[in-house]
Motif scaffolding. Structure first.
Motif, short mmCIF file in Angstrom:
data_model
loop_
_atom_site.label_atom_id
_atom_site.label_comp_id
_atom_site.label_asym_id
_atom_site.label_seq_id
_atom_site.Cartn_x
_atom_site.Cartn_y
_atom_site.Cartn_z
N ARG A 1 0.81 -1.23 0.00
CA ARG A 1 0.00 0.00 0.00
C ARG A 1 0.84 1.27 0.00
N HIS A 2 2.11 1.19 0.41
CA HIS A 2 2.88 2.39 0.72
C HIS A 2 3.97 2.67 -0.30
N SER A 3 4.27 3.96 -0.42
CA SER A 3 5.33 4.41 -1.33
C SER A 3 6.15 5.48 -0.64
N MET A 4 7.31 5.78 -1.23
CA MET A 4 8.19 6.82 -0.71
C MET A 4 8.40 7.91 -1.74
N LEU A 5 8.38 9.16 -1.25
CA LEU A 5 8.61 10.32 -2.11
C LEU A 5 9.76 11.15 -1.57
N LEU A 6 10.47 11.78 -2.47
CA LEU A 6 11.49 12.76 -2.13
C LEU A 6 10.82 14.13 -2.11
N VAL A 7 10.83 14.77 -0.94
CA VAL A 7 10.12 16.04 -0.76
C VAL A 7 11.11 17.11 -0.30
N PRO A 8 11.41 18.10 -1.14
CA PRO A 8 12.27 19.20 -0.68
C PRO A 8 11.65 19.89 0.52
N MET A 9 12.49 20.28 1.49
CA MET A 9 11.97 20.85 2.74
C MET A 9 11.32 22.21 2.55
N ASP A 10 11.59 22.88 1.44
CA ASP A 10 10.98 24.19 1.21
C ASP A 10 9.72 24.09 0.35
N THR A 11 9.17 22.89 0.18
CA THR A 11 7.96 22.72 -0.61
C THR A 11 6.77 23.37 0.10
N PRO A 12 5.96 24.17 -0.60
CA PRO A 12 4.79 24.77 0.04
C PRO A 12 3.86 23.71 0.63
N GLY A 13 3.37 24.01 1.84
CA GLY A 13 2.48 23.09 2.53
C GLY A 13 3.18 22.21 3.54
N LEU A 14 4.52 22.15 3.50
CA LEU A 14 5.29 21.38 4.49
C LEU A 14 5.67 22.32 5.63
N GLU A 15 5.23 21.99 6.83
CA GLU A 15 5.46 22.84 8.00
C GLU A 15 6.14 22.05 9.11
N ILE A 16 7.21 22.61 9.68
CA ILE A 16 7.81 22.06 10.89
C ILE A 16 7.04 22.63 12.07
N VAL A 17 6.23 21.81 12.72
CA VAL A 17 5.34 22.27 13.78
C VAL A 17 6.12 22.55 15.06
N ARG A 18 7.02 21.66 15.43
CA ARG A 18 7.77 21.82 16.68
C ARG A 18 8.95 20.86 16.71
N ASN A 19 9.91 21.17 17.55
CA ASN A 19 11.03 20.28 17.88
C ASN A 19 10.68 19.60 19.19
N ILE A 20 10.47 18.30 19.15
CA ILE A 20 9.99 17.56 20.32
C ILE A 20 11.18 17.21 21.22
N PRO A 21 11.18 17.63 22.48
CA PRO A 21 12.28 17.24 23.37
C PRO A 21 12.18 15.75 23.74
N ILE A 22 13.33 15.11 23.87
CA ILE A 22 13.40 13.73 24.33
C ILE A 22 13.70 13.78 25.82
N MET A 23 12.68 13.57 26.65
CA MET A 23 12.84 13.64 28.10
C MET A 23 13.56 14.93 28.50
N HIS A 24 13.07 16.05 27.97
CA HIS A 24 13.53 17.41 28.26
C HIS A 24 14.82 17.78 27.55
N TYR A 25 15.41 16.89 26.75
CA TYR A 25 16.58 17.26 25.96
C TYR A 25 16.13 17.68 24.57
N HIS A 26 16.51 18.88 24.17
CA HIS A 26 16.22 19.37 22.82
C HIS A 26 17.45 19.13 21.95
N SER A 27 17.28 18.39 20.90
CA SER A 27 18.36 18.22 19.93
C SER A 27 18.41 19.43 19.02
N PRO A 28 19.59 20.01 18.78
CA PRO A 28 19.66 21.19 17.91
C PRO A 28 19.23 20.89 16.48
N GLU A 29 19.42 19.64 16.02
CA GLU A 29 19.01 19.30 14.67
C GLU A 29 17.56 18.84 14.61
#
Length: 422
Positions: free
Chosen positions: A197-225
């Motif tokens: 059922r599934h496929s993979m696409l290459l999606v440039p990060m600046d494509t309209p409609g793609l939004e980075i909602v938040r950087n999720i901390p791992i047990m209060h650690y924020h990764s810079p990347e």
């Protein structure tokens, strides 16, 4: 089975160890200071990458390189001890262009990318000029079973349109992250348990409609990347951005995860070695109740148990890498599930002991231990939770038992004159 390393690997181990000792470790304080100041990526990182490239300590993870591409062309077994050395610093793999998720994405592009896709994305990834991310896990479904993924990919004329939400997408916040490999449903008409059922696409990060909602901390650690939540609202990409064939995304995901899990596990072993070294140093230097901590029997047991467990885990990972090299990723599926469970549990055990020896300091950023423990705990989810991998191993054992059922001679055989138990 001989795990003695070749002369080439021994030379690379020595060269990489020296590079870590003389260049990466001295930069560790500056790396953390710059990150705390909100500066990323760092000039010091780019300088180290340039030096590593010039010393041919580059793309060490990838065996299937073309002759015109930089790298050492190592097998999984040959790369494993190098991943262990790099693992001692959580940010070091990027110095050598061996960071996840780029490693797995590079392998996918190498195997399944079109010439145009490889020119646009693979070549700059191999040179460390850009970074990438892999968007598979979702917040609204149990992603441990990839068949549950709900992000939709629909054809609309000469484009695919993506709608859905992803999360814990590592590297998406890196300023050099230029492309995401996105997994979604193209065969909605097929049965829900289908792996077609599934496929993979290459999606440039600046494509309209793609939004980075938040950087999720791992047990209060924020990764810079970033370990990010991504939202896809009518994201359109050309049909030519399909990676591999339609309906083959599930298989591509499985191919991608095998070597990556070996890399994760060997980096974990490097972190456990660091934790054991710190624990021993602290035990030799610190006194309590008139004695050095190293003189207390329970601490001696922790040190010995850590050494035994690290060595056992390393041998198991090397065995998995060996089988993968000889018989392919699919043949090592059970071995890879086993090491994934063993390595994650190892890290939390060994690091927990080291934190206990350090006392309250072990909870602070003054040592890397609290971060390493957090990452070890996260490893029990990353690339599949423990329970999924235990299920893989147990099903293999039960299958062997079914084949052997009735052929086992190790039952009670009474001696002459003694009745068998009823």
């Amino acid at each position: 089975m001989d795990f003695e390393f070749s002369d080439k690997v021994e030379r690379l181990r020595a060269q990489l160890s020296d590079f870590m000792r003389f260049h990466v470790e001295p930069a560790n304080h500056d790396w953390h200071r710059e990150i705390a100041a909100g500066r990323y990526p760092l000039p010091l990182l780019e300088r180290l990458k340039s030096r590593a490239f010039s010393e041919d300590l580059w793309n060490l993870f990838l065996p299937g390189l073309g002759h015109d591409q930089p790298g050492q062309r190592l097998s999984n077994l040959e790369y494993a001890p190098l991943a262990e050395i790099m693992g001692r610093s959580h940010w070091a793999p990027e110095v050598f262009n061996c960071s996840a998720p780029d490693t797995g994405n590079i392998e996918l592009l190498q195997q399944f990318g079109t010439p145009e896709q490889r020119a646009q994305w693979l070549d700059p990834l191999l040179l460390g000029e850009i970074r990438s991310c892999f968007a598979m896990s979702e917040p609204d479904t149990a992603s441990s079973d990839a068949r549950n993924i709900q992000t939709t990919i629909r054809r609309d004329g000469d484009a695919y349109v993506i709608n859905g939400r992803k999360w814990f997408i590592t590297g998406a916040l890196h300023p050099n992250c230029k492309v995401a490999i996105v997994m979604g449903v193209t065969g909605e008409q097929l049965e829900a348990n289908s792996t077609e059922r599934h496929s993979m696409l290459l999606v440039p990060m600046d494509t309209p409609g793609l939004e980075i909602v938040r950087n999720i901390p791992i047990m209060h650690y924020h990764s810079p990347e970033g370990h990010c939540e991504l939202l896809f609202r009518d994201v359109r990409v050309p049909l030519s951005n399909l990676l591999g064939a339609e309906g083959k995304g599930f298989r591509l995901a499985q191919d991608r995860l095998g070597p990556g899990r070996v890399h994760h596990c060997m980096r974990t072993i490097g972190q456990c070695e660091l934790a054991l070294e710190l624990m021993c140093e602290r035990a030799l230097e610190r006194k309590a109740f008139g004695k050095h901590l190293s003189e207390f029997g329970n601490l001696q047991d922790w040190i010995a148990e850590s050494r035994l467990e690290i060595d056992q885990a390393r041998l198991l990972v090397l065995q998995a890498a060996h089988r993968m090299d000889r018989a392919g990723n699919a043949a090592a599926r059970i071995d890879v599930s086993a090491i994934k469970v063993v390595a994650a549990r190892l890290q939390t055990r060994v690091v927990d002991r080291a934190m206990q020896v350090f006392g309250a300091m072990g909870l602070t950023p003054d040592t890397p231990l609290s971060y390493l423990w957090t990452w070890g705990r996260a490893m029990r989810f990353l690339d599949g939770p423990d329970e999924v991998h235990l299920r893989v191993v147990s099903r293999a054992e039960l299958a062997k038992a079914r084949l052997a059922l009735g052929n086992n001679a190790w039952y009670f055989v009474p001696p002459p004159g003694l009745a068998a138990p009823r």
